[in-house]
Design a protein around this motif. Structure first.
Motif, PDB file in Angstrom:
ATOM      1  N   GLU A 264       0.814  -1.304  -0.067  1.00  0.00           N
ATOM      2  CA  GLU A 264      -0.064   0.073  -0.122  1.00  0.00           C
ATOM      3  C   GLU A 264       0.866   1.196   0.126  1.00  0.00           C
ATOM      4  O   GLU A 264       2.106   1.268   0.087  1.00  0.00           O
ATOM      5  CB  GLU A 264      -0.891  -0.122   1.073  1.00  0.00           C
ATOM      6  CG  GLU A 264      -0.554   0.256   2.655  1.00  0.00           C
ATOM      7  CD  GLU A 264      -1.460   0.193   3.745  1.00  0.00           C
ATOM      8  OE1 GLU A 264      -2.770  -0.200   3.506  1.00  0.00           O
ATOM      9  OE2 GLU A 264      -1.101   0.661   4.753  1.00  0.00           O
ATOM     10  N   VAL A 265       0.277   2.271  -0.287  1.00  0.00           N
ATOM     11  CA  VAL A 265       0.810   3.522  -0.450  1.00  0.00           C
ATOM     12  C   VAL A 265       0.150   4.456   0.697  1.00  0.00           C
ATOM     13  O   VAL A 265      -1.191   4.453   0.722  1.00  0.00           O
ATOM     14  CB  VAL A 265       0.713   4.371  -1.689  1.00  0.00           C
ATOM     15  CG1 VAL A 265       0.794   5.761  -1.747  1.00  0.00           C
ATOM     16  CG2 VAL A 265       1.538   3.892  -2.634  1.00  0.00           C
ATOM     17  N   ARG A 266       0.838   5.108   1.634  1.00  0.00           N
ATOM     18  CA  ARG A 266       0.169   5.823   2.792  1.00  0.00           C
ATOM     19  C   ARG A 266       0.525   7.253   2.676  1.00  0.00           C
ATOM     20  O   ARG A 266       1.775   7.454   2.434  1.00  0.00           O
ATOM     21  CB  ARG A 266       0.782   5.195   4.166  1.00  0.00           C
ATOM     22  CG  ARG A 266       0.368   3.922   4.453  1.00  0.00           C
ATOM     23  CD  ARG A 266       1.004   3.491   5.653  1.00  0.00           C
ATOM     24  NE  ARG A 266       0.492   2.167   5.972  1.00  0.00           N
ATOM     25  CZ  ARG A 266       1.288   1.446   6.825  1.00  0.00           C
ATOM     26  NH1 ARG A 266       2.227   1.720   7.445  1.00  0.00           N
ATOM     27  NH2 ARG A 266       0.784  -0.030   6.890  1.00  0.00           N
TER      28      ARG A 266
ATOM     29  N   ASP B 295       3.796  22.367   6.044  1.00  0.00           N
ATOM     30  CA  ASP B 295       3.842  23.700   5.344  1.00  0.00           C
ATOM     31  C   ASP B 295       3.469  23.126   3.725  1.00  0.00           C
ATOM     32  O   ASP B 295       3.999  23.613   2.900  1.00  0.00           O
ATOM     33  CB  ASP B 295       5.366  24.037   5.282  1.00  0.00           C
ATOM     34  CG  ASP B 295       5.862  24.387   6.205  1.00  0.00           C
ATOM     35  OD1 ASP B 295       5.297  25.168   7.165  1.00  0.00           O
ATOM     36  OD2 ASP B 295       7.233  24.136   6.771  1.00  0.00           O
ATOM     37  N   SER B 296       2.116  22.612   3.698  1.00  0.00           N
ATOM     38  CA  SER B 296       1.687  22.531   2.384  1.00  0.00           C
ATOM     39  C   SER B 296       2.156  21.509   1.432  1.00  0.00           C
ATOM     40  O   SER B 296       1.912  21.292   0.366  1.00  0.00           O
ATOM     41  CB  SER B 296       1.152  23.799   1.792  1.00  0.00           C
ATOM     42  OG  SER B 296       0.508  24.661   2.374  1.00  0.00           O
ATOM     43  N   ILE B 297       3.245  20.697   2.097  1.00  0.00           N
ATOM     44  CA  ILE B 297       3.805  19.664   1.435  1.00  0.00           C
ATOM     45  C   ILE B 297       3.659  18.255   1.832  1.00  0.00           C
ATOM     46  O   ILE B 297       3.404  18.173   3.084  1.00  0.00           O
ATOM     47  CB  ILE B 297       5.253  19.748   1.575  1.00  0.00           C
ATOM     48  CG1 ILE B 297       5.703  21.219   0.883  1.00  0.00           C
ATOM     49  CG2 ILE B 297       6.021  18.513   0.885  1.00  0.00           C
ATOM     50  CD1 ILE B 297       7.178  21.444   1.146  1.00  0.00           C
ATOM     51  N   PHE B 298       2.955  17.289   1.121  1.00  0.00           N
ATOM     52  CA  PHE B 298       2.461  16.190   1.481  1.00  0.00           C
ATOM     53  C   PHE B 298       3.735  15.074   1.445  1.00  0.00           C
ATOM     54  O   PHE B 298       4.632  14.928   0.604  1.00  0.00           O
ATOM     55  CB  PHE B 298       1.421  15.531   0.539  1.00  0.00           C
ATOM     56  CG  PHE B 298       0.090  16.445   0.578  1.00  0.00           C
ATOM     57  CD1 PHE B 298      -0.696  15.996   1.445  1.00  0.00           C
ATOM     58  CD2 PHE B 298       0.108  17.591  -0.159  1.00  0.00           C
ATOM     59  CE1 PHE B 298      -1.857  16.678   1.481  1.00  0.00           C
ATOM     60  CE2 PHE B 298      -1.364  18.160  -0.002  1.00  0.00           C
ATOM     61  CZ  PHE B 298      -2.034  17.808   0.858  1.00  0.00           C
ATOM     62  N   PHE B 299       3.677  14.007   2.419  1.00  0.00           N
ATOM     63  CA  PHE B 299       4.529  13.152   2.656  1.00  0.00           C
ATOM     64  C   PHE B 299       3.797  11.708   2.434  1.00  0.00           C
ATOM     65  O   PHE B 299       2.913  11.495   2.967  1.00  0.00           O
ATOM     66  CB  PHE B 299       5.120  13.379   4.001  1.00  0.00           C
ATOM     67  CG  PHE B 299       6.236  14.405   3.892  1.00  0.00           C
ATOM     68  CD1 PHE B 299       7.581  14.554   3.637  1.00  0.00           C
ATOM     69  CD2 PHE B 299       5.585  15.596   4.206  1.00  0.00           C
ATOM     70  CE1 PHE B 299       8.128  15.616   3.646  1.00  0.00           C
ATOM     71  CE2 PHE B 299       6.121  16.845   4.335  1.00  0.00           C
ATOM     72  CZ  PHE B 299       7.650  16.868   3.884  1.00  0.00           C
ATOM     73  N   ALA B 300       4.749  10.895   1.668  1.00  0.00           N
ATOM     74  CA  ALA B 300       3.990   9.316   1.881  1.00  0.00           C
ATOM     75  C   ALA B 300       4.990   8.424   1.926  1.00  0.00           C
ATOM     76  O   ALA B 300       6.208   8.642   2.058  1.00  0.00           O
ATOM     77  CB  ALA B 300       3.467   9.057   0.123  1.00  0.00           C
ATOM     78  N   GLN B 301       4.607   7.112   2.231  1.00  0.00           N
ATOM     79  CA  GLN B 301       5.432   5.924   2.553  1.00  0.00           C
ATOM     80  C   GLN B 301       4.819   4.872   1.480  1.00  0.00           C
ATOM     81  O   GLN B 301       3.546   4.746   1.271  1.00  0.00           O
ATOM     82  CB  GLN B 301       5.183   5.708   4.042  1.00  0.00           C
ATOM     83  CG  GLN B 301       5.703   6.406   5.057  1.00  0.00           C
ATOM     84  CD  GLN B 301       7.299   6.278   5.109  1.00  0.00           C
ATOM     85  OE1 GLN B 301       7.659   5.240   4.913  1.00  0.00           O
ATOM     86  NE2 GLN B 301       8.029   7.321   5.422  1.00  0.00           N
TER      87      GLN B 301
ATOM     88  N   GLU C 289       9.481  -0.222   4.767  1.00  0.00           N
ATOM     89  CA  GLU C 289       8.662   1.204   4.427  1.00  0.00           C
ATOM     90  C   GLU C 289       9.782   2.241   3.917  1.00  0.00           C
ATOM     91  O   GLU C 289      10.778   2.249   4.380  1.00  0.00           O
ATOM     92  CB  GLU C 289       8.118   1.855   5.581  1.00  0.00           C
ATOM     93  CG  GLU C 289       6.989   0.859   6.015  1.00  0.00           C
ATOM     94  CD  GLU C 289       6.240   1.640   7.331  1.00  0.00           C
ATOM     95  OE1 GLU C 289       6.586   2.761   7.479  1.00  0.00           O
ATOM     96  OE2 GLU C 289       5.395   0.878   7.965  1.00  0.00           O
ATOM     97  N   VAL C 290       9.518   2.934   2.763  1.00  0.00           N
ATOM     98  CA  VAL C 290      10.466   4.135   2.010  1.00  0.00           C
ATOM     99  C   VAL C 290       9.430   5.232   1.869  1.00  0.00           C
ATOM    100  O   VAL C 290       8.572   5.002   1.401  1.00  0.00           O
ATOM    101  CB  VAL C 290      10.701   3.261   0.718  1.00  0.00           C
ATOM    102  CG1 VAL C 290      11.720   4.430  -0.124  1.00  0.00           C
ATOM    103  CG2 VAL C 290      11.550   1.798   0.835  1.00  0.00           C
ATOM    104  N   GLY C 291      10.072   6.369   2.266  1.00  0.00           N
ATOM    105  CA  GLY C 291       9.636   7.423   2.167  1.00  0.00           C
ATOM    106  C   GLY C 291       9.532   7.981   0.729  1.00  0.00           C
ATOM    107  O   GLY C 291      10.340   7.560  -0.129  1.00  0.00           O
TER     108      GLY C 291
ATOM    109  N   SER D 251       4.244   8.035  -5.544  1.00  0.00           N
ATOM    110  CA  SER D 251       3.425   6.810  -4.895  1.00  0.00           C
ATOM    111  C   SER D 251       2.234   6.416  -5.711  1.00  0.00           C
ATOM    112  O   SER D 251       1.896   5.275  -5.741  1.00  0.00           O
ATOM    113  CB  SER D 251       3.417   7.166  -3.518  1.00  0.00           C
ATOM    114  OG  SER D 251       4.640   7.622  -2.878  1.00  0.00           O
ATOM    115  N   ILE D 252       1.434   7.358  -6.141  1.00  0.00           N
ATOM    116  CA  ILE D 252       0.313   7.239  -6.460  1.00  0.00           C
ATOM    117  C   ILE D 252       0.341   6.608  -8.222  1.00  0.00           C
ATOM    118  O   ILE D 252      -0.238   5.703  -8.616  1.00  0.00           O
ATOM    119  CB  ILE D 252      -0.810   8.571  -6.531  1.00  0.00           C
ATOM    120  CG1 ILE D 252      -0.822   8.902  -5.319  1.00  0.00           C
ATOM    121  CG2 ILE D 252      -1.881   8.324  -7.494  1.00  0.00           C
ATOM    122  CD1 ILE D 252      -1.484  10.363  -4.863  1.00  0.00           C
TER     123      ILE D 252
END
Length: 155
Positions: free
Chosen positions: A74-76, A82-88, A96-98, A104-105
């Motif tokens: 899965e993608v989390r 500061d309006s920047i999104f982070f995923a794993q 798990e990789v940042g 990611s999507i």
């Protein structure tokens, strides 16, 4: 974590900045994430089933995962600062990789992996769309049916 569907990509006017729009599977919140033109094209290609003559980076990543026997579980989307999104990226072995949400999507669409978002991120950046505004969302979906990945190429 809330499971999300990818509604699609579009260009936000007047800034001409692409966004990817996600929606809660069991809810009424949408999550717009501003992304780059290359990532918008990669997401649009995956949604439209376009196979480029040579693999894009996300296709290559999918192929590497398959060749090494790894599976993206899965993608989390885990945070926003500061309006920047982070995923794993979460793999079947527990690794798990940042990563950026846009990459990611794009990878999740190519691998059929689930996309989830932290409740706190949805609380902060999600937009609730009441049922009476669903017609606007439907117009957006119609736009997505007619947009081409070429629309996201830089001049």
């Amino acid at each position: 974590m809330r499971e999300m569907d990818v509604v699609g990509v579009r260009v936000e006017m007047p800034s001409n900045q692409p966004i990817v729009l996600l929606r809660e599977v069991t809810g009424e919140r949408y999550l717009p994430i501003w992304i780059g033109a290359v990532e918008a094209t990669a997401i649009a290609f995956a949604q439209q089933g376009v196979t480029p003559p040579r693999p894009l980076t996300h296709d290559l990543m999918r192929d590497v995962l398959e060749a090494t026997g790894q599976r993206l579980v899965e993608v989390r989307i885990v945070d926003m600062q500061d309006s920047i999104f982070f995923a794993q990226l979460v793999f079947d072995g527990g690794a798990e990789v940042g990563a950026r949400p846009s990459d990611s999507i794009a990878l999740a669409l190519r691998t059929g992996s689930r996309i989830v978002c932290a409740e706190a991120v949805l609380d902060e950046a999600g937009l609730a769309v009441p049922a009476e505004q669903e017609d606007e969302v439907e117009r957006f979906r119609e736009f997505l049916d007619h947009v081409s990945p070429d629309d996201f190429e830089s001049p």
